[in-house]
Design an enzyme around this catalytic site. Structure first.
Site, short mmCIF file in Angstrom:
data_model
loop_
_atom_site.label_atom_id
_atom_site.label_comp_id
_atom_site.label_asym_id
_atom_site.label_seq_id
_atom_site.Cartn_x
_atom_site.Cartn_y
_atom_site.Cartn_z
N LYS A 1 30.04 39.39 40.11
CA LYS A 1 29.28 38.16 40.37
C LYS A 1 27.78 38.42 40.29
O LYS A 1 27.04 37.60 39.76
CB LYS A 1 29.64 37.59 41.76
CG LYS A 1 30.99 36.88 41.77
CD LYS A 1 31.19 36.14 43.09
CE LYS A 1 32.61 35.61 43.20
NZ LYS A 1 32.92 35.11 44.54
N LYS B 1 41.73 36.39 34.40
CA LYS B 1 42.30 35.70 35.56
C LYS B 1 42.01 34.20 35.49
O LYS B 1 40.91 33.83 35.09
CB LYS B 1 41.65 36.31 36.81
CG LYS B 1 42.10 35.74 38.11
CD LYS B 1 41.35 36.40 39.27
CE LYS B 1 39.96 35.82 39.46
NZ LYS B 1 39.34 36.17 40.75
N LYS C 1 38.07 29.61 39.03
CA LYS C 1 37.19 28.45 39.11
C LYS C 1 35.97 28.61 38.21
O LYS C 1 35.39 27.65 37.76
CB LYS C 1 36.72 28.24 40.55
CG LYS C 1 37.84 27.88 41.50
CD LYS C 1 37.41 28.00 42.97
CE LYS C 1 38.47 28.72 43.76
NZ LYS C 1 38.35 28.67 45.20
P1 TYM Z 1 39.54 32.42 46.56
O1 TYM Z 1 39.04 31.19 47.24
O2 TYM Z 1 38.86 32.88 45.32
O3 TYM Z 1 41.08 32.26 46.20
C1 TYM Z 1 42.03 31.87 47.15
C2 TYM Z 1 43.31 32.63 46.94
O4 TYM Z 1 43.84 32.42 45.63
C3 TYM Z 1 44.14 33.68 45.03
N1 TYM Z 1 43.92 33.57 43.57
C4 TYM Z 1 44.82 33.89 42.64
N2 TYM Z 1 46.07 34.37 42.72
C5 TYM Z 1 46.75 34.58 41.57
N3 TYM Z 1 46.22 34.33 40.34
C6 TYM Z 1 44.95 33.86 40.21
N4 TYM Z 1 44.45 33.60 39.01
C7 TYM Z 1 44.20 33.62 41.39
N5 TYM Z 1 42.94 33.15 41.62
C8 TYM Z 1 42.79 33.13 42.96
C9 TYM Z 1 43.16 34.65 45.67
O5 TYM Z 1 43.63 35.98 45.57
C10 TYM Z 1 43.12 34.15 47.09
O6 TYM Z 1 44.20 34.69 47.84
N6 TYM Z 1 37.61 36.06 49.31
C11 TYM Z 1 38.68 35.07 49.28
C12 TYM Z 1 38.61 34.07 50.44
C13 TYM Z 1 38.68 34.67 51.81
C14 TYM Z 1 39.81 35.29 52.40
C15 TYM Z 1 39.41 35.65 53.71
C16 TYM Z 1 41.11 35.55 51.95
C17 TYM Z 1 37.67 34.70 52.72
N7 TYM Z 1 38.10 35.27 53.85
C18 TYM Z 1 40.27 36.29 54.58
C19 TYM Z 1 41.97 36.20 52.85
C20 TYM Z 1 41.55 36.55 54.11
C21 TYM Z 1 38.53 34.29 47.98
O7 TYM Z 1 37.52 34.24 47.39
O8 TYM Z 1 39.62 33.60 47.63
#
Ligand code: TYM
Length: 356
Positions: free
Chosen positions: A127, A218, A221
């Protein structure tokens, strides 16, 4: 010497396994990758675990954003989760900014995190490379520390019998989970047993759903083209079109082959996860039919999954007061646990308890 009294639940010696996870409200809709990689597991685990699920709005401000859009997206995120089946009676859904202990614990954990350690996080490297030095915030750098705080705040207390903390996420969160585990161990080692070392819960078949236009990347968004992402709230017409136009390969056979048929393999994974059919059975079903029929049927499965979720989301958003009431209820429950954890943490790290 510790000043905090022993945790009240210690005497019972039993504890329900806990689950915590979070999702960013950075888009107008979640996508198919979020749903299969994480959110479906969230729904399932509310029946087997004491579940805490969080829309991480504080993480969302670490990159450029618009405050009005954030407010809308936070509510849309919560509504989608409820529409998917999260139930405020069986789990606790809340907004991260409603529970300020998340930021407080992040400060403590940040003081245990090495600069180099944080700099090795690949999501930060990716990022920050995109934003350039001037666009990269300190918040983006410490993002994984806030994530560790999110999780560890909901650690079952020491003495609560068998303590278990699971974190359902997609493959891309593995490194952040490793850091969380390291920080839990480091804190415990330095200050005494406080945090459970959490376990990532990553689904076998759907841990990384890839972009429909670029099956090596992947689904995300921040993808370069919206054609590669299937949004949960998308209208049926465009949704069907995106799947019909998904990149496949030359050839015609519907076969799982990650190396040579990345596009078809991704579609097979999606189909298999949504319908609950093993990939081998799908290969058999579509032997000799070509890609057209396969994609048409897959589009129908995706529509059948997301149409009711879209409709329920819109209904929930129509009553903002009720949605906010549900979120306040979640925040109250989460706050109770978070406040108790912070009481222990403040004491362990040597802060003087506030006199009464
Ligand atoms: P975020 O908001 O990017 O995504 C949310 C969840 O979706 C999963 N994910 C995917 N899984 C499979 N294939 C994909 N293409 C794909 N894109 C996204 C992500 O792995 C995630 O589980 N840092 C985290 C948010 C967060 C969090 C936490 C998660 C903040 N605090 C504590 C767990 C525990 C994030 O950016 O997820």
């Amino acid at each position: 010497m510790s000043e905090a009294s022993s945790p009240s639940s210690a005497a019972s010696g039993t504890a329900t396994p806990r689950v915590f996870s979070g999702i960013q409200p950075t888009a107008g809709s979640f996508h198919l990758g979020n749903y299969l990689g994480a959110l479906r597991q969230w729904i399932a685990m509310q029946d087997t675990h004491e579940a805490f699920y969080c829309v991480v709005d504080m993480h969302a401000i670490t990159v450029a954003y618009d405050p009005a859009a954030l407010r809308v997206r936070s509510r849309v995120s919560a509504a989608q989760l409820l529409a998917m089946g999260l139930d405020q009676d069986r789990s606790t859904l809340f907004l991260q900014s409603h529970v300020p202990e998340h930021a407080e614990l992040a400060w403590v954990l940040g003081s245990l995190t090495g600069f180099g350690e944080a700099g090795r996080m690949t999501q930060f490297k990716d990022k920050s490379a995109k934003q350039g030095t001037s666009g990269t915030t300190v918040g983006l750098f410490t993002y994984p520390v806030l994530q560790a705080a999110d999780i560890l705040l909901y650690s079952p207390e020491p003495g609560e019998g068998e303590r278990d903390l699971r974190v359902p996420v997609g493959e891309d969160q593995r490194q952040h989970l490793e850091l969380t585990r390291t920080l839990a161990q480091r804190f415990n080692h330095r200050f005494g047993d406080t945090f459970v070392v959490p376990e990532a819960h990553i689904p076998a078949g759907a841990a990384k759903i890839t972009d429909l236009q670029d099956p090596t990347a992947k689904m995300s968004k921040s993808a370069s083209s919206p054609q590669g992402i299937v949004d949960v709230l998308e209208d049926p017409g465009p949704m069907r079109k995106k799947i019909m136009r998904a990149v496949t390969d030359t050839g015609t056979d519907v076969r799982y082959d990650e190396e040579n048929k990345a596009g078809v393999t991704n579609l097979l994974r999606i189909f298999s996860a949504l319908e609950g059919t093993p990939v081998a059975d799908l290969e058999g079903r579509y032997a000799g039919t070509g890609y057209g029929q396969f994609k048409k049927d897959l589009a129908q499965v995706v529509l059948d999954t997301f149409t009711p979720i879209r409709e329920r989301t819109h209904k929930l958003l129509a009553d903002e007061q009720e949605l906010d009431r549900l979120l306040a209820q979640g925040a109250d429950r989460a706050s109770q646990v978070a406040a108790r954890t912070m009481e222990i943490v403040r004491d362990r790290v040597g802060f003087v308890g506030r006199g009464r």
